[in-house]
Scaffold this motif. Structure first.
Motif, short mmCIF file in Angstrom:
data_model
loop_
_atom_site.label_atom_id
_atom_site.label_comp_id
_atom_site.label_asym_id
_atom_site.label_seq_id
_atom_site.Cartn_x
_atom_site.Cartn_y
_atom_site.Cartn_z
N VAL A 187 0.85 -1.19 0.00
CA VAL A 187 0.00 0.00 0.00
C VAL A 187 0.89 1.24 0.00
O VAL A 187 1.93 1.28 0.66
CB VAL A 187 -0.92 0.01 1.24
N LEU A 188 0.50 2.25 -0.74
CA LEU A 188 1.29 3.48 -0.87
C LEU A 188 0.75 4.58 0.03
O LEU A 188 -0.46 4.68 0.28
CB LEU A 188 1.29 3.95 -2.32
N ASP A 189 1.69 5.38 0.52
CA ASP A 189 1.37 6.58 1.28
C ASP A 189 1.69 7.77 0.39
O ASP A 189 2.84 8.13 0.20
CB ASP A 189 2.20 6.62 2.57
N ASN A 190 0.69 8.34 -0.21
CA ASN A 190 0.92 9.33 -1.26
C ASN A 190 1.34 10.71 -0.75
O ASN A 190 1.43 11.65 -1.52
CB ASN A 190 -0.34 9.47 -2.11
N SER A 191 1.60 10.82 0.53
CA SER A 191 1.99 12.13 1.08
C SER A 191 3.47 12.43 0.86
O SER A 191 3.90 13.56 1.05
CB SER A 191 1.67 12.18 2.57
N CYS A 192 4.28 11.45 0.49
CA CYS A 192 5.72 11.68 0.36
C CYS A 192 6.05 12.24 -1.02
O CYS A 192 5.28 12.09 -1.97
CB CYS A 192 6.49 10.39 0.63
N PRO A 193 7.23 12.88 -1.17
CA PRO A 193 7.58 13.54 -2.44
C PRO A 193 8.19 12.61 -3.49
O PRO A 193 8.49 13.07 -4.60
CB PRO A 193 8.60 14.60 -2.00
N ALA A 194 8.43 11.34 -3.18
CA ALA A 194 9.02 10.44 -4.17
C ALA A 194 8.09 10.30 -5.38
O ALA A 194 6.88 10.20 -5.24
CB ALA A 194 9.29 9.08 -3.55
N PRO B 261 6.17 4.69 -12.18
CA PRO B 261 5.71 5.98 -11.64
C PRO B 261 4.73 5.76 -10.50
O PRO B 261 3.96 4.80 -10.50
CB PRO B 261 5.03 6.64 -12.84
N LYS B 262 4.76 6.64 -9.53
CA LYS B 262 3.80 6.56 -8.41
C LYS B 262 2.39 6.85 -8.92
O LYS B 262 2.15 7.85 -9.59
CB LYS B 262 4.18 7.58 -7.34
N ASN B 263 1.46 5.93 -8.60
CA ASN B 263 0.08 6.16 -9.03
C ASN B 263 -0.93 6.06 -7.89
O ASN B 263 -2.12 6.24 -8.09
CB ASN B 263 -0.31 5.18 -10.15
N GLY B 264 -0.46 5.76 -6.68
CA GLY B 264 -1.34 5.77 -5.52
C GLY B 264 -2.10 4.49 -5.26
O GLY B 264 -2.71 4.34 -4.20
#
Length: 825
Positions: free
Chosen positions: A629-636, A693-696
């Motif tokens: 699970v992703l934590d979308n608050s980080c800048p990565a 890429p980060k997609n949440g």
């Protein structure tokens, strides 16, 4: 090996009166398994399918009274481990999995020493089993010829150097010496009878025993006929006790901004930041071993005012020394060239304090400047006898589990030394070996990388800050991949151009100078120093919180260290001498430019967080999976998944050198992703990365043990980016527990075992516990089989804690609903 087989097995060959086997492979088929003079088109050497078949059949006759080496291939079953059992059973062979030549989905091949009768019976016992005796030219690699002669017909330089390796490494030295003398006499006879050979054999060549090989080295510069040398090589390889013959070239030796680039090129305004050092991770408590030209102990970067360790062959260790805790003088006890002092300075040099310790110019401390070093002095040309394992074992006595080797022999194919590396790293899971890629890459020369073992870290050179195009480009000289069998090498790049580090001293004279050198020799120790910092990061408990928590401390495996480094790689842009762009996983940069701040999580410095699993073991055919699970608050901006495992060693001359195949995939809601830029499984590499890429959205990571020759395989896995790390620590052993994050979705596909997840560091097994008086009934024994942990983890012994608390790690495999309710998960 003792000849002991059953009567029914031997009677299977009594129907034939000739030495011909019923199942043999063609030249074309053998060429798909190994690269040899007998199977390849070698300049100035003729070989054909007809001559190959005649030589093989003649070899059956020659092997009648001796134990010799055979290639055994089996196509039965679905996986290598099934074929191991099939061949062992049908051919009544002892354990031979250590000599796996190739392991593919449709075929597995082994190198097996056998007596003639056993080999004949094995070739006829099953339609799925083929047996081929090793002819002399099947034992010789093309490089043994091209390395000496190229396309010439004679050679004047003293580069005729060959090594014939015993297939039985366990022979006592006395017997090896006798066989060496026998080989020497045979070579002399060939020389004297051949009209092409001129001069005196003893004046031209030296024959000697070194480790597990008989060496044939040219002494002086003399013009030697190509055909004369061919006869010597053929005779050298014809001995039944010889497993292979290799070209044996001499070993040649191949920081302020560098420290900054390796740690991630972090800037605050105009100030260069070193995040690891800033967090207090400086190599304290760590030891590296270096094999090189030696080290100047009177350099201010290594000088110890209280004394120094003895420099001899005693392997003595003095851990109280400031920097040098061991000095094994294999060739000498001084650094004659200064190469070793410079490399050691890059790893962990630190300027001394007190009188006479002021640096001339800028301080050039190394990457892990609070670490210590064990020196293995190989001189300026190198002489790595009695063997790599002995060298590395010497360093382990000093507490060194990281080795830096800035030297090479320019061999791009998998050779005996690579097999030695892989075997050692497979059997010593906490160790990691760093190797310079070589300096033969000018003009974008492909297939020039050397030191191509699967389990090591092969390091290419990037430009330093302010040099030419800048740090995101590979140096023009840096050797390029891929390997001869098509694997990704080099693995990672680090600064190697214009590196300032410690300078050698003359005798006992104190010297605080530094000097500037360039080469992959400079990039390799920088990466080894980074590994010391990573090792301290885990051993001091910085994972997973990014701050030092002693309770979270554990010792990482070499595979985890490699996974962290390769996962950290930043995409490079190209090469110094080329306008062609470079992309990740290509022949120039491998996994990219090392960046520690992206490899590990440091609070308030790293953009993303990190999850790791270490020493996870999967059985043949098993699928391991985790939902992330992703934590979308980080800048990565990206998420990266990295799989690394120490693969079983392959055999010399392999064309497909991966033995145990694990497959990494990442599945999200729409599709499945594969590693290393591929559109399907990577069947060649034991280092596999998927970057996206980060997609949440949550995603599922799977590791499948697709085809193993062993019953199981351990691996390390790293996931970095905006991941939800929760408060859990690393996985020490595979366990049957819920996924790491509170995702209630079912898994994407069925797996053979429930998912695994990290275990809190406080969950440990009591090493003194025994379920019964039998010494074997430990916590590990309980956790070794579902029937046992389902039975015993529910119990509570009288006047003692519940078993599931005493054996917390072992019982964590047990589902809490079916186990003792007094031990909630």
């Amino acid at each position: 090996m003792r000849l002991s087989v059953t009567l029914p097995f031997l009677t299977s060959i009594l129907w034939t009166s000739s030495a011909r086997a019923s199942n043999v492979l063609s030249r074309h088929e053998v060429a798909s398994i190994m690269t040899t003079v007998a199977t390849e088109e070698v300049p100035l050497f003729s070989s054909s399918a007809d001559s190959f078949e005649k030589e093989v059949q003649a070899q059956w006759d020659l092997n009648q009274d001796v134990e010799a080496l055979y290639l055994v291939c089996d196509t039965a079953g679905k996986r290598g481990f099934d074929r191991v059992q099939n061949v062992a059973s049908k051919c009544e062979l002892p354990k031979f999995v250590e000599n796996t030549m190739q392991n593919l989905l449709h075929r597995t091949c082994f190198n097996v020493p056998m007596f003639h009768a056993i080999a004949q019976a094995c070739a006829q016992v099953s339609e799925t089993i083929d047996v081929v005796p090793y002819t002399p030219w099947l034992k010789v690699s093309p490089q043994a010829i091209t390395g000496s002669f190229g396309n010439a017909t004679n050679i004047t330089e003293p580069v005729l150097r060959y090594a014939a390796y015993f297939f039985n490494e366990t022979l006592p030295k006395v017997q090896k010496t006798e066989l060496k003398n026998l080989a020497k006499i045979a070579l002399q006879v060939v020389w004297e009878k051949a009209t092409e050979c001129e001069g005196n054999f003893r004046d031209t060549f030296r024959v000697f025993l070194e480790g597990n090989a008989i060496k044939l080295h040219q002494k002086q510069s003399m013009s030697e006929s190509f055909h004369c040398v061919l006869k010597l090589i053929e005779n050298f390889a014809a001995h039944h006790f010889v497993g292979q013959v290799e070209f044996d070239p001499p070993v040649t030796i191949d920081n302020n901004n560098g420290r900054w680039i390796i740690q991630g090129s972090v800037m605050e305004g105009s100030t260069m930041i070193h995040p690891m050092h800033e967090a207090g991770i400086t190599g304290m408590g760590q030891v590296a071993q270096m094999s090189d030209t030696g080290l100047s102990v009177n350099s201010c970067y290594f000088y110890d005012a209280t004394g120094e360790v003895v420099r001899d062959k005693s392997e003595s260790v003095d851990s109280s020394r400031r920097k040098v805790v061991q000095y094994y003088a294999k060739v000498s006890s001084e650094d004659e060239s200064g190469h070793g002092t410079h490399c050691a300075g890059t790893i962990l040099g630190k300027i001394c304090s007190g009188t006479g310790c002021s640096p001339s110019g800028q301080n050039r401390d190394g990457i892990a400047y609070d670490a210590k070093i064990a020196v293995y002095d190989i001189g300026t040309t190198g002489s790595l006898s009695p063997g790599f394992a002995d060298m590395l074992d010497t360093g382990i006595k000093a507490g060194a589990f990281i080795h830096s080797a800035s030297w090479g022999n320019r061999a791009n194919f998998y050779q005996t030394s690579d097999r030695d590396y892989d075997k050692f790293l497979y059997e010593n899971s906490k160790y990691m070996f760093f190797k310079s890629a070589g300096n033969q890459g000018s003009g974008s020369a492909l297939n020039t990388v050397s030191g191509v073992a699967k389990n090591n870290i092969n390091v290419c050179s990037s430009l330093n800050k302010g040099i030419s195009k800048g740090e995101m480009y590979a140096s023009a000289f840096s050797s390029m991949g891929p390997t001869a069998d098509g694997r990704i090498k080099p693995d990672i790049c680090a600064p190697g151009s214009a590196i300032n580090s410690a300078s050698k001293t003359d005798g006992t004279t104190r010297n605080c100078n530094s000097r500037q050198l360039s080469g992959t020799s400079m990039a390799c120790p920088g990466t080894a120093g980074a590994a010391l910092l990573i090792r301290q990061y885990f051993m001091d408990g910085f994972y997973p919180s990014g701050t030092k928590v002693r309770a979270n401390a554990f010792t990482p495996s070499g595979a985890l260290i490699k996974a962290i480094i390769l996962n950290s790689g930043r995409p490079m842009l190209g090469r110094e001498d080329s306008t062609t762009p470079s992309t990740p996983y290509d022949q120039s940069q491998g996994f990219g430019l090392i960046s520690l701040v992206d490899g590990v999580y440091l609070k308030d410095r790293s953009k993303g967080k990190v999850l790791v699993w270490d020493d996870v073991e999967v059985d043949n055919g098993q699928i391991w999976e985790e939902v992330i699970v992703l934590d979308n608050s980080c800048p990565a901006t990206t998420t990266s998944v990295m799989l690394v495992y120490a693969d079983k060693e392959a055999s010399y001359q392999c064309t497909e050198c991966l033995i145990n195949r694990l497959d990494l995939t990442v599945t999200n809601r729409t599709h499945t992703m594969y590693p290393n830029g591929k559109t399907g499984p990577d069947t060649k590499n034991n280092a596999q990365r998927i970057r996206m890429p980060k997609n949440g959205n949550p995603f599922t990571v799977k590791v499948e043990a697709t085809n193993l020759v062993t019953a199981s395989q351990k691996f390390a896995l790293v996931v970095s980016g905006c991941v939800d790390i929760g408060t859990l620590g690393p996985t020490k052993k595979p366990v049957r527990r819920p996924t790491v994050s509170p995702v209630r979705k079912p898994t994407v596909s069925p797996v053979r075992k429930p998912t695994f997840s990290p275990v809190p560091p406080s969950c440990q097994d009591d090493p003194e516990f025994r379920m019964f008086k039998n010494k074997k009934t430990t916590c590990s024994w309980i956790g070794g089989h579902p029937r046992r942990y389902m039975k015993y983890c529910r119990r509570k012994r009288r006047f003692q804690k519940p078993i599931c608390e005493t054996c917390c790690l072992a019982c964590s495999k047990c589902d809490s609903k079916r186990c003792n309710k007094r031990c909630p998960k």
